[in-house]
Design a protein around this motif. Structure first.
Motif, mmCIF file in Angstrom:
data_model
loop_
_atom_site.group_PDB
_atom_site.id
_atom_site.type_symbol
_atom_site.label_atom_id
_atom_site.label_comp_id
_atom_site.label_asym_id
_atom_site.label_seq_id
_atom_site.Cartn_x
_atom_site.Cartn_y
_atom_site.Cartn_z
ATOM 1 N N GLN A 7 0.768 -1.082 -0.063
ATOM 2 C CA GLN A 7 0.235 -0.099 0.007
ATOM 3 C C GLN A 7 0.942 1.179 0.059
ATOM 4 O O GLN A 7 2.001 1.275 0.749
ATOM 5 N N ALA A 8 0.330 2.367 -0.696
ATOM 6 C CA ALA A 8 1.170 3.545 -1.010
ATOM 7 C C ALA A 8 0.364 4.649 -0.834
ATOM 8 O O ALA A 8 -0.667 4.455 -1.082
ATOM 9 N N GLN A 21 5.204 6.031 -27.501
ATOM 10 C CA GLN A 21 4.322 5.350 -27.003
ATOM 11 C C GLN A 21 3.692 5.985 -25.534
ATOM 12 O O GLN A 21 4.603 6.319 -24.854
ATOM 13 N N ALA A 22 2.528 6.028 -25.370
ATOM 14 C CA ALA A 22 2.011 6.861 -24.048
ATOM 15 C C ALA A 22 2.249 5.780 -22.832
ATOM 16 O O ALA A 22 1.995 4.659 -22.933
ATOM 17 N N SER A 23 2.963 6.421 -22.047
ATOM 18 C CA SER A 23 3.121 5.615 -20.502
ATOM 19 C C SER A 23 2.833 6.677 -19.329
ATOM 20 O O SER A 23 2.482 7.887 -19.679
ATOM 21 N N TRP A 24 2.781 6.351 -18.142
ATOM 22 C CA TRP A 24 2.871 7.055 -17.002
ATOM 23 C C TRP A 24 3.914 7.076 -16.082
ATOM 24 O O TRP A 24 4.372 5.732 -15.888
ATOM 25 N N GLU A 25 4.459 7.841 -15.638
ATOM 26 C CA GLU A 25 5.477 7.947 -14.370
ATOM 27 C C GLU A 25 4.661 8.263 -13.098
ATOM 28 O O GLU A 25 3.972 9.223 -13.084
ATOM 29 N N ILE A 26 4.912 7.296 -12.243
ATOM 30 C CA ILE A 26 4.253 7.530 -11.038
ATOM 31 C C ILE A 26 5.328 7.697 -9.971
ATOM 32 O O ILE A 26 6.213 6.929 -9.959
ATOM 33 N N VAL A 27 5.063 8.534 -8.979
ATOM 34 C CA VAL A 27 5.752 8.714 -7.955
ATOM 35 C C VAL A 27 5.037 8.386 -6.575
ATOM 36 O O VAL A 27 3.989 9.130 -6.518
ATOM 37 N N PHE A 28 5.623 7.700 -5.903
ATOM 38 C CA PHE A 28 4.777 7.349 -4.487
ATOM 39 C C PHE A 28 5.695 6.973 -3.281
ATOM 40 O O PHE A 28 6.840 6.709 -3.535
ATOM 41 N N THR A 29 4.740 6.983 -2.361
ATOM 42 C CA THR A 29 5.700 6.259 -0.976
ATOM 43 C C THR A 29 4.951 5.295 -0.475
ATOM 44 O O THR A 29 3.760 5.290 -0.432
ATOM 45 N N VAL A 31 3.213 2.973 2.585
ATOM 46 C CA VAL A 31 2.596 3.536 3.907
ATOM 47 C C VAL A 31 3.535 3.208 5.192
ATOM 48 O O VAL A 31 3.327 3.897 5.903
ATOM 49 N N ASP A 32 3.957 2.113 5.052
ATOM 50 C CA ASP A 32 4.761 1.495 6.328
ATOM 51 C C ASP A 32 6.176 1.714 6.281
ATOM 52 O O ASP A 32 7.022 1.145 7.159
ATOM 53 N N ASP A 33 6.584 2.791 5.430
ATOM 54 C CA ASP A 33 8.144 3.194 5.229
ATOM 55 C C ASP A 33 8.022 4.347 6.294
ATOM 56 O O ASP A 33 7.907 5.127 5.804
ATOM 57 N N PRO A 34 8.772 4.383 7.492
ATOM 58 C CA PRO A 34 8.935 5.277 8.222
ATOM 59 C C PRO A 34 10.065 6.701 7.828
ATOM 60 O O PRO A 34 9.803 7.708 7.877
ATOM 61 N N THR A 35 10.808 6.405 6.836
ATOM 62 C CA THR A 35 11.464 7.424 5.939
ATOM 63 C C THR A 35 10.691 8.150 4.871
ATOM 64 O O THR A 35 11.237 9.037 4.567
ATOM 65 N N GLU A 36 9.502 7.655 4.521
ATOM 66 C CA GLU A 36 8.934 8.172 3.440
ATOM 67 C C GLU A 36 9.714 8.325 2.172
ATOM 68 O O GLU A 36 9.435 9.310 1.324
ATOM 69 N N GLN A 37 10.658 7.344 1.912
ATOM 70 C CA GLN A 37 11.399 7.431 0.709
ATOM 71 C C GLN A 37 10.574 7.468 -0.382
ATOM 72 O O GLN A 37 9.554 6.588 -0.532
ATOM 73 N N LEU A 38 10.774 8.367 -1.246
ATOM 74 C CA LEU A 38 10.207 8.342 -2.718
ATOM 75 C C LEU A 38 10.636 7.466 -3.778
ATOM 76 O O LEU A 38 11.598 6.738 -3.966
ATOM 77 N N ASN A 39 9.452 6.554 -4.171
ATOM 78 C CA ASN A 39 9.856 5.573 -5.259
ATOM 79 C C ASN A 39 9.139 5.792 -6.528
ATOM 80 O O ASN A 39 8.087 6.647 -6.479
ATOM 81 N N ALA A 40 9.622 5.503 -7.543
ATOM 82 C CA ALA A 40 9.268 6.001 -9.004
ATOM 83 C C ALA A 40 8.930 4.798 -9.824
ATOM 84 O O ALA A 40 9.875 3.873 -9.731
ATOM 85 N N ALA A 41 8.096 4.764 -10.566
ATOM 86 C CA ALA A 41 8.094 3.480 -11.683
ATOM 87 C C ALA A 41 7.379 4.386 -13.015
ATOM 88 O O ALA A 41 6.470 5.141 -12.954
ATOM 89 N N GLY A 56 -1.959 12.099 -3.670
ATOM 90 C CA GLY A 56 -2.469 11.914 -2.445
ATOM 91 C C GLY A 56 -3.707 10.702 -2.488
ATOM 92 O O GLY A 56 -4.076 10.480 -1.237
ATOM 93 N N ASP A 57 -4.051 10.345 -3.465
ATOM 94 C CA ASP A 57 -4.632 8.796 -3.544
ATOM 95 C C ASP A 57 -4.120 7.916 -2.725
ATOM 96 O O ASP A 57 -2.810 7.714 -2.864
ATOM 97 N N ARG A 58 -4.670 7.052 -1.862
ATOM 98 C CA ARG A 58 -4.081 5.913 -1.337
ATOM 99 C C ARG A 58 -4.094 4.780 -2.405
ATOM 100 O O ARG A 58 -5.233 4.545 -3.054
ATOM 101 N N ILE A 59 -3.070 4.059 -2.740
ATOM 102 C CA ILE A 59 -3.059 3.052 -3.749
ATOM 103 C C ILE A 59 -2.500 1.640 -3.445
ATOM 104 O O ILE A 59 -1.739 1.628 -2.106
ATOM 105 N N GLU A 60 -2.566 0.725 -4.379
ATOM 106 C CA GLU A 60 -1.850 -0.705 -4.050
ATOM 107 C C GLU A 60 -1.192 -0.716 -5.143
ATOM 108 O O GLU A 60 -1.462 -0.825 -6.319
ATOM 109 N N VAL A 61 0.037 -1.099 -4.892
ATOM 110 C CA VAL A 61 1.098 -1.380 -6.097
ATOM 111 C C VAL A 61 1.311 -2.737 -5.851
ATOM 112 O O VAL A 61 1.958 -3.302 -4.940
ATOM 113 N N GLU A 62 1.216 -3.267 -7.215
ATOM 114 C CA GLU A 62 1.687 -4.694 -7.378
ATOM 115 C C GLU A 62 3.035 -5.058 -8.002
ATOM 116 O O GLU A 62 3.064 -4.124 -9.135
#
Length: 76
Positions: A7-8, A21-29, A31-41, A56-62
């Motif tokens: 969860q992020a 080709q259309a793609s999306w870049e997402i940046v997220f943290t 939820v249970d990471d105390p450092t709140e490190q940014l992740n990108a995909a 600000g949406d809560r998401i599930e990253v698979e």
């Protein structure tokens, strides 16, 4: 992580074009990471299960073999 979900909180989403080709870049943290490190995909449109995601949406990253393969908005 070979396979699983986390969860992020979505921090930023941006449409990008890679060789036309259309793609999306997402940046997220995570939820249970105390450092709140940014992740990108970078994912294709088929990986987004929600029609519209907003910062600000809560998401599930698979993950599969440490790569993001699906992003789903968690209803509030």
């Amino acid at each position: 992580m070979l396979k699983g979900t986390r969860q992020a909180i979505l921090k930023r989403i941006q449409r990008i074009s890679i060789h036309g080709q259309a793609s999306w870049e997402i940046v997220f943290t995570i939820v249970d990471d105390p450092t709140e490190q940014l992740n990108a995909a970078r994912v294709g449109p088929e990986a987004l299960s929600a029609e519209s995601l907003e910062n600000g949406d809560r998401i599930e990253v698979e993950y599969l073999f440490n790569q993001v393969v699906k992003v789903t908005r968690i209803p509030t």
